[in-house]
Design a protein around this motif. Structure first.
Motif, PDB file in Angstrom:
ATOM      1  N   ILE A 157      -1.814  14.476  12.942  1.00  0.00           N
ATOM      2  CA  ILE A 157      -0.839  14.995  11.916  1.00  0.00           C
ATOM      3  C   ILE A 157      -1.415  14.363  10.674  1.00  0.00           C
ATOM      4  O   ILE A 157      -1.270  13.321  10.573  1.00  0.00           O
ATOM      5  CB  ILE A 157       0.358  14.623  12.151  1.00  0.00           C
ATOM      6  N   ASP A 159       1.754  16.408   6.262  1.00  0.00           N
ATOM      7  CA  ASP A 159       2.524  17.571   7.207  1.00  0.00           C
ATOM      8  C   ASP A 159       3.475  16.614   7.905  1.00  0.00           C
ATOM      9  O   ASP A 159       4.214  17.128   8.707  1.00  0.00           O
ATOM     10  CB  ASP A 159       1.608  18.115   8.206  1.00  0.00           C
ATOM     11  N   HIS A 184       9.203  15.209   6.767  1.00  0.00           N
ATOM     12  CA  HIS A 184       9.914  16.421   6.816  1.00  0.00           C
ATOM     13  C   HIS A 184      11.170  16.166   5.806  1.00  0.00           C
ATOM     14  O   HIS A 184      11.772  17.309   5.550  1.00  0.00           O
ATOM     15  CB  HIS A 184      10.195  16.750   8.143  1.00  0.00           C
ATOM     16  N   ALA A 230       7.343  14.893  11.664  1.00  0.00           N
ATOM     17  CA  ALA A 230       6.745  16.041  12.407  1.00  0.00           C
ATOM     18  C   ALA A 230       6.735  15.281  14.046  1.00  0.00           C
ATOM     19  O   ALA A 230       6.515  16.202  14.777  1.00  0.00           O
ATOM     20  CB  ALA A 230       5.385  16.322  12.136  1.00  0.00           C
TER      21      ALA A 230
END
Lengths: 162, 793, 286
Positions: free
Chosen positions: C147, C151, C154, C160
């Protein structure tokens, strides 16, 4: 979930201890309430005040932020052990001379925290000392005498130039 | 040093020597004896369900599930405890008109602050007690809150105690001299400002803790507690739990910080004692940190509107202040929550010769945690207000701040003198202190440095304050108002068979060095090696009766009692020795543990020999000689309500005008606490006090939401000063012994906390001066500072 | 307060961890350094059924060079990062930042992966990972997945990471010696969580390339100042560029206040931090 006690085996202040402990019991409560090592204190139980500082495998940790069961197989040293072994003698004497403690509640944690710096090969200045003990609350002294005491030991060990 | 002290001024005297504290060694070795270190047979543990609401009706408590949990011994509600504990009311009769309703140990019917204890659980361990507490369901019906003190007296305000009619606890007005005339005289310059002081709390590193041990056979209670005033607690426990006072023994061993926090009546502690009685077994309560934040007394929380009129010569013409303070829903028992406001009225402007004064203080109830006396009660407010106004005036009149103070401070030869606020001062030395301060800090040099750096865009400032500190209070402080608080203290001194001296005192030790100075005084007055003096404090059964340690009274009152007792023992010793040596007592003296001829040093007999002779071989003494080798003396301050100390303090700071951060570059203190018994200990009291004062000035604040929820009840969110940010603090002394005692010692424990906030505020405002901005809200947070600079809006 | 009851296991292998994490009937937490988790348990803010202690699993700890990459094991303690010559040489931003993580005793115990998994918006390590485009390896019974730091975060304490996954390692590209780097934070006291912080990294070949401006402590997660980055991209570092970038520092960023500072204060501090960081770089590299 159970209140079951789990076996734990560790060295505390040079003595092998074989006993059991509840999973939820943190290291400082285990040392204080189950090993009668009350020199380590509980000040906040959320890792901020530093009163519960002990050494695990040679490094200082917050006794309230580690479960006792996590200390299984480790070597734990507390103020009692470090004091009796003489390893803190210079520092204790300097604290005494400088009146670097008042109520004494923070003192065990403060001593072990300062000791880690003194035993390291880091350069030591008053600023470095203040940084090292910046996670240990003292509500009585205003810190200056503590810095003086640690600095004095550093100078004695390393020479005037530090 | 004055003549009356000659006996302490001998070559071997310990007075004035920085003797290291003998009782610090066990703390350095991890061998402290704090309450929570203690375990008693059959001891069980308490935890409390506390109110999550600032104001709510309690409609019911369902503890059925909690009671079935394995390891739970008992659950007590407010009603249960009301049957075992008589309620109290924190009212002092000499604070005329003060009102506060009866307060129960655990809330009944209505809870009035977030954190008020509501239900008590007793279990085999603290963890199980907490498990059970989590299972208890209290049916709360939230009520409208009254939190903001500014609106407390409005006609539409929620009235917390309807039986009182409004939220006023106490109001006092003082007026002396021609106030209106001074303010309306066009020749005078007037400065005015509103100062605010956030709520803070003590954050003793050892939280409050007690063990109550009930002995059914004797109908007796032994109460191990972490606190400052054992005899006061003895009286309170007896009165409210129905014990004979002599059957209550209060023991305070090592105390992990107190600062005024551990000298009040707390419902959870009284409930612990009641539970021990009801359960007939020892019960321990050790507060956790969250409980400390919501239940240890808070302090400050004042808003002061103030103005000062000065003539063009810079002489003060009049002072007017209006203080409003919110104290939570009850006045705290037994000291009351009116003292801080009273001190603000008494002490604002106290160093200065002021012809006219008007002061008003209003103390109001609100739905926040209770407020009461914490280190330097009222002083930082009084001092910051006055010293802030003085700097405003200095700016306006273009007079150097130090010079403006010089023009207004009482002259050093003016004493005794009574201030415009009615305080009776003796033996002060404001000018000497200020002069020494300016020399020590190199005032002129610092000013030049500051001015040079200003040109480079570096914003540094110097802040100076002159101050007085209330110490050694007489019975006029509390006893006169009906509180079971002794203003006198006792000392007992005893020679043992081996020549050692055992002393005990009713003042207590929380790390200040109480036991050390008692030993220094006894050793010096008697003439023995300090190692031969053993000290006992903190036990109502074995020490003389007295008030304990608070209001900077230990050395001045307890120390004087020790001096008087030691002198008495010395006379007894010399009388006995005179019989044995066939000499006149006046011809003998004691030197280093030996009887010597007066003026000589050659030992004629050791105290050990004398002790053995008296205790073991009394047959060698004439039958009519029955030596007493033990003496007790007591001391209270008479003729003056208080013994004041004075001092001057300065702070040097750098303000980062882009981030609002204040860097403390230097701090200086000159203090006159009379006879300095142990300089190292006094200096460290002052340093610790300064840092707590800096906490109030820059960091500490209990942040409440509008509906009375404490937002920062953790150590990560409530900021106290830490090592990384604190400056080194330079200290010097002027010694003007107090005329009220032979020892001449005044207190020094609160001076630092008194003066530091004003000094720091003045330094910050001095740094901001070229930017035409200033702050008057404590703590001075980076955001408040940037708002003052209009950097953010 | 005392932690509520829970069960505790200390698996020896990752496979054993996966079996435990895959059991959806059990509310479990991974226990790494524990420096935040145990505080939350002590406060009874969290009450899991099971703690899975991963501290004795081989291969999860250590800092290794692998060609152009540096791999930091999830269980690597902050103190090891602090003392690492590899990190000092190749990941200078991390090296500058790590000493600001709490205090010595916490750094002795707290772990690199734990800091990412917690995703405290005011923490230093997540911000550095974002500034350095770190690649986070999440492992589970179905294998490893990577990841990108961009990204990963959150929201407030949200990542994530799936419930059945565990962070096992974090990979970084070695940085060029002439990279532009700055790290700064505003704390009221030493070691506190930041009121506002900045981790900055960019390549420099005459002009600024690929600038990463990451703020922490001002929003619900560590967050890139994309508007300010766009101003710097391809620009020569000079006072006008700095002023322009600083003025856009918090553009498009959703600010979060806390007891230490309002949103306006945080925005101001962010601008100040960026201005100061870039100015200091400019002054260092005339």
């Amino acid at each position: 979930m159970t209140a079951a006690r789990m076996p734990i085996s560790l060295r505390i202040n040079g003595e092998q201890v074989e006993t059991t402990v509840q999973a939820r019991t943190n290291l400082v409560d285990f040392l204080r309430n189950e090993q009668q090592l009350t020199g380590t204190h509980v000040g906040c139980e959320h890792g901020v005040c530093g009163a519960c500082t002990v050494r695990v495998d040679g490094r200082i940790v917050r006794g309230c932020l580690m479960l006792a069961i996590q200390a299984n197989g480790t070597t734990v040293e507390t103020i009692e052990g470090q004091s009796d072994s003489g390893k803190l003698e210079e520092l204790q004497a300097a604290f005494h001379r400088h009146n670097a403690l008042q109520c004494g509640f923070c003192t065990p944690g403060m001593l072990l925290t300062a000791q880690e710096l003194l035993d390291s090969d880091k350069p030591i200045t008053r600023e470095v000392i203040r940084d090292q003990i910046s996670g240990n609350y003292c509500r009585c002294t205003g810190y200056q005498a503590i810095v003086d005491a640690v600095e004095e030991v550093a100078i004695a060990r390393r020479g005037a130039s530090l | 040093m004055s003549e009356r002290l000659h006996e302490l001024d001998r070559p071997n005297s310990y007075i004035g020597k920085s003797v290291p504290r003998p009782n610090a060694v066990h703390l350095l070795q991890g061998r402290g004896r704090f309450v929570d270190d203690k375990v008693l047979p059959r001891m069980v543990h308490a935890a409390f369900v506390r109110s999550p609401h600032a104001h709510a009706r309690i409609r019911g408590v369902d503890a059925d599930e909690a009671k079935t949990l394995q390891g739970v011994i008992a659950v007590f509600t407010g009603e249960d405890m009301a049957a075992a504990i008589a309620p109290w009311s924190g009212v002092l009769t000499h604070l005329a008109g003060m009102r506060s309703p009866e307060q129960p140990a655990l809330a009944r019917d209505i809870t009035r602050w977030q954190g008020e204890p509501v239900v008590m659980v007793v279990a085999q361990s603290r963890a199980i007690a907490e498990d059970a507490a989590a299972l208890i369901e209290v049916d709360f019906d939230p009520l409208p809150e009254m939190c903001d003190m500014e609106g407390a007296l409005d006609s539409d305000a929620v009235v917390i105690h309807p039986e009182l009619g409004n939220n006023l606890c106490w109001e006092r007005l003082v007026e002396t001299g021609e106030v209106n005339a001074a303010f309306s005289d066009p020749a005078n310059t007037v400065v005015d400002r509103t100062f605010t002081f956030g709520r803070h709390t003590g954050v003793t590193l050892e939280a409050r803790a007690c063990i109550a041990d009930y002995d059914q056979a004797e109908e007796a209670l032994t109460f191990h507690y972490s606190g400052q005033s054992p005899h006061m607690m003895q009286a309170i426990l007896a009165k409210h739990l129905g014990f004979e006072e002599e059957n209550v023994n209060v023991i305070a061993a090592d105390v992990g910080g107190s600062f005024g926090i551990k000298i009040h009546t707390y419902g959870d502690e009284i409930a612990t004692a009641a539970a021990a009685k009801l359960l007939r077994r020892p019960v321990k309560f050790a507060a956790d940190r969250f409980e400390s934040f919501v239940s240890d007394i808070h302090a400050r929380d004042h808003r002061v509107k103030a103005r000062l009129a000065l003539g063009q010569d810079g002489r003060i013409a009049a002072l007017e202040i209006d203080d409003l303070t919110g104290i939570g829903p009850y006045s705290v028992y037994p000291r009351s929550s009116g003292i801080e406001a009273n001190q603000v009225l008494n002490l604002t402007g106290a160093p200065y010769d002021i012809p006219a004064y008007r002061g008003r203080a209003r103390v109001v109830f609100q739905n926040k945690n209770v407020m009461c006396q914490y280190r330097a009660v009222g002083h930082p407010i009084a001092n910051s207000v006055m010293e802030g106004l003085m700097d405003d005036a200095a700016r306006q009149l273009a007079i150097d701040p130090a010079e403006l103070r010089r023009r207004n401070l009482f002259a050093d030869d003016a004493y005794p003198v009574t201030s415009v606020t009615g305080m009776k001062f003796a033996d002060l030395s404001h000018h000497a202190c200020l002069g020494k301060l300016l020399d020590m800090m190199d005032y002129e040099g610092l000013k030049s440095e500051r001015d040079a750096l200003r040109k480079k865009g570096i914003h540094r400032g110097i802040g100076i304050v002159s101050m007085v500190e209330v110490t050694n209070p007489s019975p006029m402080f509390y006893g006169v108002g009906g509180a079971p608080i002794s203003a006198q203290d006792g000392a007992t001194v005893r020679l043992d068979a081996n020549g050692a001296v055992h002393v005990s005192s009713s003042i207590t030790e929380q790390g200040q060095g109480t036991e050390t100075i008692l030993a220094q005084i006894a050793a010096s007055a008697i003439g023995v090696d300090i190692a031969k003096v053993k000290v006992t404090t903190g036990d109502t059964r074995t020490t003389p009766y007295g008030g304990g340690t608070w209001a900077s009274r230990g050395a001045g009152i307890g120390g004087e009692a020790m001096l008087l007792a030691s002198r008495a023992l010395k006379s007894q010793i010399l009388e006995a020795a005179a019989t044995v040596l066939q000499a006149r007592p006046e011809a003998l003296d004691i030197e280093a543990g030996n009887i010597v001829d007066t003026g000589g040093t050659k030992p004629r007999m050791s105290l050990a020999e004398l002790g053995k002779l008296v205790y073991y071989r009394g047959n060698e003494l004439p039958s009519d000689v029955r030596p007493e080798l033990i003496a007790t003396r007591h001391f209270r301050v008479t003729d003056y309500p208080f013994v004041f100390t004075n001092g001057a303090m300065a702070s040097y700071v750098e303000v980062d005008i882009e981030t609002g951060m204040v860097k403390l570059l230097g701090h200086w203190v000159v203090e006159d606490c009379g006879t300095v018994i142990n300089k190292k200990l006094v200096d460290e009291q002052i340093r610790g006090g300064v840092v707590q004062g800096i906490g109030g000035a820059l960091y500490e604040e209990c942040l409440y939401s509008e509906n009375g929820q404490l937002q920062n009840a953790t150590m990560a969110d409530y900021l106290v000063p830490m090592a990384g940010e604190m400056p080194d603090i330079e200290i010097a002394h002027i010694e003007t012994p107090s005329c009220t005692s032979d020892l001449g010692a005044k207190g020094a424990g609160e001076a630092g906390t008194c003066g530091a906030p004003g000094a720091v505020m003045n330094a910050v405002n001095n740094a901001l001066e070229p930017l035409d901005a200033s702050v008057a809200q404590h703590p001075i947070t980076p955001e408040r500072l940037l708002r003052a600079l209009s950097v953010i809006d | 307060m005392k932690a509520p009851e829970f069960d505790y296991v200390r698996p020896d292998t990752l496979e054993d961890v996966f079996v435990l994490l895959d059991d959806e009937t059990c509310d479990a937490r991974l226990l790494a350094g524990g420096q935040s988790l145990i505080a939350a348990l002590n406060f009874r803010l969290d009450a899991p059924e099971l703690l899975i202690d991963i501290n004795r699993i081989d291969g999860l700890s250590g800092i290794v060079e692998d060609g152009d990459n540096i791999r930091i094991g999830a269980l690597t303690r902050h103190v090891e990062v602090e003392n690492s010559q590899i990190v000092a040489r190749h990941l200078p931003l991390l090296s500058k930042a790590i000493g600001n993580v709490a205090h010595a005793a916490i750094r002795n115990r707290g772990t690199f992966g734990g800091s990412l998994a917690l995703a405290d918006p005011a923490a230093e390590i997540p911000a550095c990972c974002l500034a350095y485009d770190a690649i986070i390896t999440a492992s589970s019974s179905s294998g490893n997945r990577t990841i990108r730091a961009a990204d990963f975060f959150h929201g407030l304490y949200e990542t994530a990471l799936e419930d059945h996954e565990i962070i096992t390692a974090v990979e970084f590209k070695k940085r060029a010696p002439n990279d532009l780097v700055a790290f700064d934070e505003i704390t009221r006291r030493h070691g506190d969580y930041a009121m506002a912080g900045l981790a900055f990294s960019a390549a420099a070949k005459g002009k600024i390339e690929d600038p990463h401006i990451v703020f922490f402590g001002i929003s619900d997660r560590p967050i890139r100042a994309v508007e300010a980055e766009a101003i710097l991209e391809g620009a020569r570092l000079d006072q006008p560029a700095i002023a322009a970038a600083a003025s856009k520092a918090t553009e498009g960023i959703e600010l979060s206040s806390d007891t230490s500072a309002s949103e306006a204060m945080k925005a101001h501090l962010a601008r100040t931090l960026l201005n100061r960081a870039l100015t200091s770089i400019l002054e260092e590299k005339p």
